[in-house]
Design a protein around this motif. Structure first.
Motif, PDB file in Angstrom:
ATOM      1  N   GLY A 269      -1.600  17.702  16.998  1.00 11.22           N
ATOM      2  CA  GLY A 269      -0.761  16.613  17.501  1.00 11.22           C
ATOM      3  C   GLY A 269      -1.110  15.283  16.863  1.00 11.22           C
ATOM      4  N   ALA A 270      -2.418  15.022  16.744  1.00  9.26           N
ATOM      5  CA  ALA A 270      -2.855  13.776  16.114  1.00  9.26           C
ATOM      6  C   ALA A 270      -2.460  13.733  14.648  1.00  9.26           C
ATOM      7  CB  ALA A 270      -4.373  13.625  16.264  1.00  9.26           C
ATOM      8  N   ARG A 271      -2.581  14.874  13.957  1.00 16.00           N
ATOM      9  CA  ARG A 271      -2.260  14.899  12.528  1.00 16.00           C
ATOM     10  C   ARG A 271      -0.768  14.681  12.299  1.00 16.00           C
ATOM     11  NH1 ARG A 271      -2.517  13.201   8.498  1.00 16.00           N
ATOM     12  NH2 ARG A 271      -2.646  14.217   6.476  1.00 16.00           N
ATOM     13  N   VAL A 272       0.053  15.371  13.080  1.00 13.80           N
ATOM     14  CA  VAL A 272       1.495  15.198  12.958  1.00 13.80           C
ATOM     15  C   VAL A 272       1.885  13.760  13.297  1.00 13.80           C
ATOM     16  CG1 VAL A 272       3.729  15.859  13.923  1.00 13.80           C
ATOM     17  CG2 VAL A 272       2.040  17.619  13.373  1.00 13.80           C
ATOM     18  N   GLY A 273       1.280  13.228  14.344  1.00  9.27           N
ATOM     19  CA  GLY A 273       1.578  11.850  14.724  1.00  9.27           C
ATOM     20  C   GLY A 273       1.232  10.858  13.631  1.00  9.27           C
ATOM     21  N   GLU A 274       0.099  11.063  12.962  1.00  8.27           N
ATOM     22  CA  GLU A 274      -0.304  10.162  11.882  1.00  8.27           C
ATOM     23  C   GLU A 274       0.661  10.254  10.705  1.00  8.27           C
ATOM     24  OE1 GLU A 274      -4.240   9.049   9.195  1.00  8.27           O
ATOM     25  OE2 GLU A 274      -4.158  10.955  10.267  1.00  8.27           O
ATOM     26  N   ILE A 275       1.075  11.488  10.352  1.00  3.53           N
ATOM     27  CA  ILE A 275       1.988  11.670   9.233  1.00  3.53           C
ATOM     28  C   ILE A 275       3.334  11.012   9.513  1.00  3.53           C
ATOM     29  CG2 ILE A 275       3.317  13.382   7.943  1.00  3.53           C
ATOM     30  CD1 ILE A 275       0.923  15.262   8.166  1.00  3.53           C
ATOM     31  N   VAL A 276       3.869  11.218  10.718  1.00  8.81           N
ATOM     32  CA  VAL A 276       5.153  10.617  11.075  1.00  8.81           C
ATOM     33  C   VAL A 276       5.046   9.094  11.094  1.00  8.81           C
ATOM     34  CG1 VAL A 276       6.858  10.364  12.919  1.00  8.81           C
ATOM     35  CG2 VAL A 276       5.961  12.625  12.356  1.00  8.81           C
ATOM     36  N   ASN A 277       3.942   8.587  11.627  1.00 13.01           N
ATOM     37  CA  ASN A 277       3.753   7.141  11.683  1.00 13.01           C
ATOM     38  C   ASN A 277       3.671   6.551  10.275  1.00 13.01           C
ATOM     39  OD1 ASN A 277       2.997   4.741  13.578  1.00 13.01           O
ATOM     40  ND2 ASN A 277       1.407   4.692  12.013  1.00 13.01           N
ATOM     41  N   ASP A 278       2.924   7.202   9.389  1.00 11.66           N
ATOM     42  CA  ASP A 278       2.806   6.726   8.004  1.00 11.66           C
ATOM     43  C   ASP A 278       4.159   6.771   7.290  1.00 11.66           C
ATOM     44  OD1 ASP A 278       0.137   6.206   8.232  1.00 11.66           O
ATOM     45  OD2 ASP A 278      -0.535   8.034   7.220  1.00 11.66           O
ATOM     46  N   ARG A 279       4.901   7.856   7.517  1.00  7.06           N
ATOM     47  CA  ARG A 279       6.213   7.969   6.862  1.00  7.06           C
ATOM     48  C   ARG A 279       7.164   6.897   7.370  1.00  7.06           C
ATOM     49  NH1 ARG A 279       9.447   7.765   3.543  1.00  7.06           N
ATOM     50  NH2 ARG A 279      10.724   9.437   2.660  1.00  7.06           N
ATOM     51  N   SER A 280       7.091   6.603   8.656  1.00  5.27           N
ATOM     52  CA  SER A 280       7.945   5.569   9.228  1.00  5.27           C
ATOM     53  C   SER A 280       7.649   4.211   8.621  1.00  5.27           C
ATOM     54  CB  SER A 280       7.739   5.518  10.750  1.00  5.27           C
ATOM     55  OG  SER A 280       8.488   4.479  11.331  1.00  5.27           O
ATOM     56  N   ARG A 281       6.391   3.947   8.354  1.00  8.37           N
ATOM     57  CA  ARG A 281       5.999   2.659   7.775  1.00  8.37           C
ATOM     58  C   ARG A 281       6.378   2.561   6.298  1.00  8.37           C
ATOM     59  NH1 ARG A 281      -0.179   1.955   8.862  1.00  8.37           N
ATOM     60  NH2 ARG A 281       0.240  -0.099   7.973  1.00  8.37           N
ATOM     61  N   ASN A 282       6.742   3.687   5.694  1.00  4.96           N
ATOM     62  CA  ASN A 282       7.071   3.700   4.263  1.00  4.96           C
ATOM     63  C   ASN A 282       8.516   4.095   3.998  1.00  4.96           C
ATOM     64  OD1 ASN A 282       4.424   3.421   2.448  1.00  4.96           O
ATOM     65  ND2 ASN A 282       3.872   4.527   4.318  1.00  4.96           N
ATOM     66  N   LEU A 283       9.383   3.958   4.990  1.00  2.27           N
ATOM     67  CA  LEU A 283      10.766   4.394   4.814  1.00  2.27           C
ATOM     68  C   LEU A 283      11.464   3.671   3.669  1.00  2.27           C
ATOM     69  CD1 LEU A 283      12.036   4.773   8.494  1.00  2.27           C
ATOM     70  CD2 LEU A 283      11.809   6.580   6.778  1.00  2.27           C
ATOM     71  N   GLN A 284      11.188   2.385   3.520  1.00  2.00           N
ATOM     72  CA  GLN A 284      11.862   1.600   2.486  1.00  2.00           C
ATOM     73  C   GLN A 284      11.088   1.547   1.178  1.00  2.00           C
ATOM     74  OE1 GLN A 284      14.886   0.601   3.154  1.00  2.00           O
ATOM     75  NE2 GLN A 284      14.655   1.366   5.251  1.00  2.00           N
ATOM     76  N   LYS A 285       9.861   2.053   1.195  1.00  2.24           N
ATOM     77  CA  LYS A 285       9.010   1.938   0.012  1.00  2.24           C
ATOM     78  C   LYS A 285       9.447   2.935  -1.048  1.00  2.24           C
ATOM     79  CE  LYS A 285       4.165   0.831  -0.813  1.00  2.24           C
ATOM     80  NZ  LYS A 285       2.809   0.850  -0.227  1.00  2.24           N
ATOM     81  N   PHE A 286       9.697   2.444  -2.239  1.00  2.00           N
ATOM     82  CA  PHE A 286      10.109   3.257  -3.377  1.00  2.00           C
ATOM     83  C   PHE A 286      11.428   3.984  -3.132  1.00  2.00           C
ATOM     84  CE2 PHE A 286       5.411   3.291  -3.315  1.00  2.00           C
ATOM     85  CZ  PHE A 286       5.229   2.423  -4.374  1.00  2.00           C
TER      86      PHE A 286
END
Length: 314
Positions: A269-286
Motif C-alpha cells: 500500500g505504501a509503495r503504490v501510494g508513493e508511486i501514484v503520488n510521484d506520478r501525480s506530481r509529474n503529470l505535466q513534466k516532459f
C-alpha cells in the motif's frame, strides 16, 4: 509564514547545538525519490529524469530539451537541474554502453509505457484532482524522510562525513519541527546534500555497471544498480522493525513477524501510494516528449546511464 520561519529557526538551533550537521552551499539540488513505474515510461522520477542529463547536443534532442525546460518544477523549492542530452553517445560520458538484453528490455519498456498510459497516469490524474498540491508535496517529503537510514549509511560507506552529518541534521529537523517530514524545513535553510544509494557506493569502489536492465513496474537499472536497490531495502530498518519483510529473530517490530499479511498490505500500500503520488506530481513534466522522440527507449537509457555516471563522480 511567521510560524514557518520560527519553526525553521528553532529547528536550526536544535541541529547546531547537537553538532551533528553542516550547512550546504545554497542552491545545491536535492536528488529525490526511489524507482517505480514512472522510470520506464519516458517521464522518469526526480533522480532519473530526462532533464537531468548532460552532454553535447544531438539531432532530435531539441524537442526534448524544450519540453523539459518549459515544464513546471515538482516543487517551488526544488532548483532546476542541469539538462543532459539523452541522445549523446553513452561511451562519451560513462565509457560504457552495455545493453546485451536490448530485445527483451525494449519489450518490457513498452509494457511499462502502456501501463503508465492506461493505468498509472489516469489514476494519478484522479488523485491529483482530489489531493491538493501542498499535500502531495508533503507526502513525497514523508517518503523521502523514511529513507534516511540508507542514505546516511551510504554516505558513511563512501567516507562522506559531511554528507552523513547533513543527512542526520535533515532527519532531526524534518522529523521534529517538520512534523514527521511532511514539511521539508531542512531544504528551506539549505541543509541539503546529494542523495546516495548502494548502487553509487558500489560504483565508488570500482564495481562496473554491468548490463542495462529494464524491470517490469520498476526503474531502469544497470545490474550493479539493481543489486544496490535490493541492498538498500535491507538497509532500511522500516522493512524489519516496523512492517517487517525481513525476518530477524529476536528483533521486536510494531507489526509482529508472524503477521505477514498485514506487513505485506502495509508495504504494498505504501509503495503504490508513493508511486501514484510521484506520478501525480509529474503529470505535466516532459509532456509531449514521447511524441517528439523518435527512439524513446534509447533516449531514456542514455539519460539514465549519464545521470548515474555523474552521481557516482560527485
Amino acid at each position: 509564514m511567521l510560524i514557518r520561519r520560527v519553526s525553521c529557526v528553532l529547528g536550526l538551533v536544535l541541529i547546531v547545538t547537537s553538532g551533528c550537521a553542516e550547512l550546504e552551499v545554497a542552491g545545491t539540488p536535492r536528488l529525490t525519490g526511489d524507482g517505480g513505474l514512472l522510470n520506464a515510461v519516458g517521464a522518469m522520477p526526480p533522480d532519473h529524469t530526462l532533464g537531468s542529463a548532460n552532454g553535447p547536443a544531438a539531432d532530435g534532442s531539441r524537442d526534448i530539451r524544450a519540453a523539459a525546460e518549459t515544464s513546471p518544477p515538482v516543487s517551488s523549492r526544488e532548483p532546476a537541474e542541469e539538462i543532459f542530452d539523452p541522445f549523446a553517445k553513452s561511451d562519451e560520458v560513462t565509457g560504457e554502453d552495455y545493453d546485451p538484453w536490448e530485445p527483451v528490455n525494449t519489450k518490457i519498456f513498452e509494457f511499462n509505457r502502456q501501463m503508465d498510459r492506461y493505468v498509472l497516469k489516469p489514476v494519478a490524474q484522479g488523485y491529483d484532482f482530489i489531493v491538493p498540491d501542498l499535500v502531495q508535496i508533503g507526502v513525497g517529503n514523508i517518503f523521502y524522510n523514511f529513507r534516511f537510514v540508507p542514505r546516511f549509511l551510504n554516505n558513511v560507506f563512501q567516507g562522506k562525513v559531511k554528507g552523513a552529518s547533513i543527512e542526520v541534521g535533515r532527519f532531526i529537523l524534518n522529523s521534529t519541527v517538520g512534523i514527521g517530514g511532511f514539511f521539508d524545513l531542512a531544504q528551506d535553510v539549505n541543509l541539503v546534500t546529494p542523495e546516495e544509494d548502494l548502487g553509487q557506493t558500489l560504483g565508488f569502489y570500482g564495481v562496473k555497471p554491468g548490463p542495462y536492465i529494464v524491470v517490469p513496474f520498476l526503474a531502469p537499472y544497470t545490474l550493479r544498480d539493481l543489486i544496490g536497490y535490493v541492498g538498500d531495502i535491507f538497509l532500511n530498518p522500516i522493512n524489519w522493525l516496523f512492517a517487517p519483510i525481513i525476518e530477524v529473530k529476536g528483533v521486536p517490530s510494531v507489526i509482529s513477524h508472524p503477521n505477514r499479511n498485514t506487513s505485506t498490505i502495509v508495504q504494498l500500500g505504501a509503495r503504490v501510494g508513493e508511486i501514484v503520488n510521484d506520478r501525480s506530481r509529474n503529470l505535466q513534466k516532459f509532456q509531449g516528449v514521447e511524441e517528439a522522440t523518435f527512439d524513446l527507449y534509447t533516449a531514456v537509457r542514455n539519460a539514465y546511464l549519464q545521470q548515474r555516471a555523474r552521481q557516482i563522480k560527485e
